[in-house]
Design a protein around this motif. Structure first.
Motif, PDB file in Angstrom:
ATOM      1  N   GLU A   1     -16.782  44.206 -27.737  1.00  0.00           N
ATOM      2  CA  GLU A   1     -17.781  44.902 -26.923  1.00  0.00           C
ATOM      3  C   GLU A   1     -18.387  46.074 -27.685  1.00  0.00           C
ATOM      4  O   GLU A   1     -19.596  46.336 -27.607  1.00  0.00           O
ATOM      5  CB  GLU A   1     -17.156  45.385 -25.613  1.00  0.00           C
ATOM      6  CG  GLU A   1     -16.765  44.260 -24.666  1.00  0.00           C
ATOM      7  CD  GLU A   1     -16.247  44.795 -23.339  1.00  0.00           C
ATOM      8  OE1 GLU A   1     -16.320  46.024 -23.134  1.00  0.00           O
ATOM      9  OE2 GLU A   1     -15.781  43.991 -22.521  1.00  0.00           O
TER      10      GLU A   1
ATOM     11  N   SER B   1     -12.141  47.666 -36.053  1.00  0.00           N
ATOM     12  CA  SER B   1     -11.328  47.755 -34.840  1.00  0.00           C
ATOM     13  C   SER B   1     -11.154  46.413 -34.156  1.00  0.00           C
ATOM     14  O   SER B   1     -10.202  46.202 -33.408  1.00  0.00           O
ATOM     15  CB  SER B   1     -11.971  48.740 -33.852  1.00  0.00           C
ATOM     16  OG  SER B   1     -13.119  48.168 -33.238  1.00  0.00           O
TER      17      SER B   1
ATOM     18  N   THR C   1     -15.818  50.699 -36.329  1.00  0.00           N
ATOM     19  CA  THR C   1     -15.957  49.819 -35.167  1.00  0.00           C
ATOM     20  C   THR C   1     -15.734  48.364 -35.540  1.00  0.00           C
ATOM     21  O   THR C   1     -15.040  47.624 -34.837  1.00  0.00           O
ATOM     22  CB  THR C   1     -17.358  49.982 -34.543  1.00  0.00           C
ATOM     23  OG1 THR C   1     -17.482  51.306 -34.030  1.00  0.00           O
ATOM     24  CG2 THR C   1     -17.584  48.986 -33.416  1.00  0.00           C
TER      25      THR C   1
ATOM     26  N   ASN D   1     -12.959  45.353 -31.797  1.00  0.00           N
ATOM     27  CA  ASN D   1     -13.422  45.488 -30.410  1.00  0.00           C
ATOM     28  C   ASN D   1     -14.792  44.827 -30.280  1.00  0.00           C
ATOM     29  O   ASN D   1     -15.815  45.375 -30.693  1.00  0.00           O
ATOM     30  CB  ASN D   1     -13.506  46.971 -30.029  1.00  0.00           C
ATOM     31  CG  ASN D   1     -13.842  47.176 -28.564  1.00  0.00           C
ATOM     32  OD1 ASN D   1     -14.600  46.419 -27.964  1.00  0.00           O
ATOM     33  ND2 ASN D   1     -13.283  48.228 -27.973  1.00  0.00           N
TER      34      ASN D   1
END
Length: 353
Positions: free
Chosen positions: A130, A126, A123, A128
Motif C-alpha cells: 500500500e 519495506s 518504502t 508494504n
C-alpha cells in the motif's frame, strides 16, 4: 573501472514502475531459449484455430509476396513491426522490465547503505504494498535514476542476462522467457520465411529487450526499436573505451512515439503491425495510412483460464497495464483491423503447453 549498481534509463514508464512496485515477483529458474516456431509444411500457423484472424495473416502474406498480385510488395520494403509486452509475451501483473527494476533496489541499497533510510528506497525495501502504491512521480524518478543508469553497456547486458536466468513469473513459476506466445512466434517465422524483416517496436527499454530478442524471438538487436536512454563514451584506467548508461531519455517509444521511432530507426513504413493496447494505436494507424495491402492486428486478452482477461473493451476487466479500451476496439472494427481473440483464435498460448 568500478561498477556502479545501476543500469539504463531505457524507457520503463512511471505508470508501469508504480504498478510494479506493488507486485514484486519471486526470483529463480533457468533462462531457456526457444526456436522461432514448430511449423508444418502444410500449415505455417499450427497453433492458430481456423478463423478470420488466421486467414487474414495467410491472405496478407499471399497478396504481398505473389508477383502476380496487385498487392505485391518488393522484398526490400517488406517490414513487419510487433509490440512486445502483451503482444509477444505476458505483461501481467507487471511489465518484465519493471520487475527487474524492483529486483535491483535491494542490490543497490546493499552497495549504497545510505539509501536504506532514504525515501523512496526505504518504502520499497519495506515490502508494504500500500505504501509503495502511493509513491509520487518524483519518487519514481529517483528509483529509475538509481536502478537504470551508471553502468557500462556490457555490464548492463550481463546484469539483465543474470536476472533472466533466475527471475520467475509469480503465476506460472517459470522464467519470463518461457512466457512467449507460441502463435506469435509462428507469425514471426512465417513472415521471415516470406521475405519480411521483423522488428520489435516497444514502449519498454530498447537495450533491455535487445539482450534477449535474438534468442527468444529470432529478432537481432539492431531490429529492436524501444524507449532509448543516452550513453556516454569514455575510457577506463587502462585506456579501453566504453559506453556508460546515462539518465537521459532520448526516445519515448510509446503512443505517437512508436511511428516516430519507426521513422527514426527503420526509415520505412511497415506493411504489417501487431499490438495489443492503446499504446499501439498510432503505430497501427501509421501502418494503415500507407498505400497497398496492409495488415493491422490487435491481441485481445480474453482468456483468464490460460492467461489473463483484461480490457476494458467488450466488458472485460479494466487494466492499467496493456489497456485495450472500447474506443480502440471500435476503431479497429470500423477501420478493418483484425482483433485476435486469445481465447478463440489460439489453440495454445505458450511453447511449453
Amino acid at each position: 573501472m568500478t561498477r556502479t549498481p545501476n543500469s539504463s534509463f531505457s524507457g520503463v514508464s512511471r505508470r508501469a514502475l508504480l504498478l510494479g512496485l506493488a507486485a514484486l515477483p519471486a526470483l529463480s529458474g533457468p533462462f531457456l531459449r526457444f526456436p522461432a516456431s514448430a511449423q508444418t509444411p502444410t500449415d505455417p500457423l499450427p497453433s492458430w484455430n481456423d478463423g478470420a484472424a488466421k486467414q487474414a495473416i495467410l491472405d496478407f502474406v499471399r497478396a504481398t509476396t505473389d508477383r502476380a498480385s496487385r498487392g505485391h510488395v518488393a522484398p526490400e520494403k517488406r517490414i513487419a513491426v510487433f509490440d512486445q509486452d502483451g503482444t509477444l509475451w505476458v505483461e501481467q501483473p507487471i511489465y518484465t522490465q519493471a520487475a527487474y527494476c524492483l529486483a535491483r533496489v535491494p542490490a543497490v541499497a546493499a552497495e549504497k547503505p545510505e539509501l536504506k533510510d532514504v525515501e523512496p528506497f526505504r518504502t520499497v525495501l519495506s515490502g508494504n504494498r500500500e505504501a509503495v502504491a502511493g509513491l509520487t512521480t518524483p519518487d519514481l524518478e529517483k528509483i529509475l535514476a538509481v536502478t537504470l543508469t551508471g553502468m557500462s553497456v556490457e555490464e548492463f547486458e550481463d546484469e539483465i542476462g543474470i536476472w533472466l536466468e533466475t527471475a520467475r513469473h509469480p503465476r506460472w513459476n517459470r522464467p519470463y522467457t518461457e512466457l512467449v506466445y507460441q502463435p506469435m512466434l509462428e507469425v514471426l517465422r512465417f513472415l521471415r520465411d516470406n521475405g519480411y524483416k521483423t522488428y520489435i517496436v516497444t514502449g519498454g527499454g530498447q537495450d533491455f529487450v535487445r539482450v534477449y530478442s535474438e534468442q527468444i524471438y529470432g529478432i537481432p538487436p539492431e531490429q529492436v526499436v524501444g524507449s532509448a536512454g543516452g550513453a556516454k563514451f569514455g575510457y577506463d584506467k587502462d585506456g579501453k573505451p566504453f559506453l556508460t548508461k546515462e539518465p537521459k531519455l532520448l526516445l519515448n517509444d510509446d503512443h505517437a512515439g512508436k511511428p516516430e521511432g519507426i521513422h527514426l530507426m527503420i526509415g520505412r513504413r511497415p506493411y504489417a503491425a501487431f499490438g495489443n493496447s492503446v499504446g499501439d494505436r498510432q503505430m497501427l494507424e501509421w501502418t494503415a495510412a500507407g498505400p497497398g495491402t496492409r495488415l493491422k492486428m490487435l491481441v485481445l486478452h480474453d482468456d483468464s483460464a490460460r492467461e489473463y482477461a483484461y480490457g476494458p473493451a467488450e466488458g472485460l476487466p479494466a487494466s492499467k497495464i496493456g489497456t485495450f479500451t472500447q474506443a480502440l476496439y471500435d476503431e479497429a472494427k470500423k477501420n478493418g483491423w483484425t482483433v485476435i481473440s486469445m481465447k478463440n483464435d489460439w489453440k495454445r498460448i505458450f511453447p511449453f503447453e
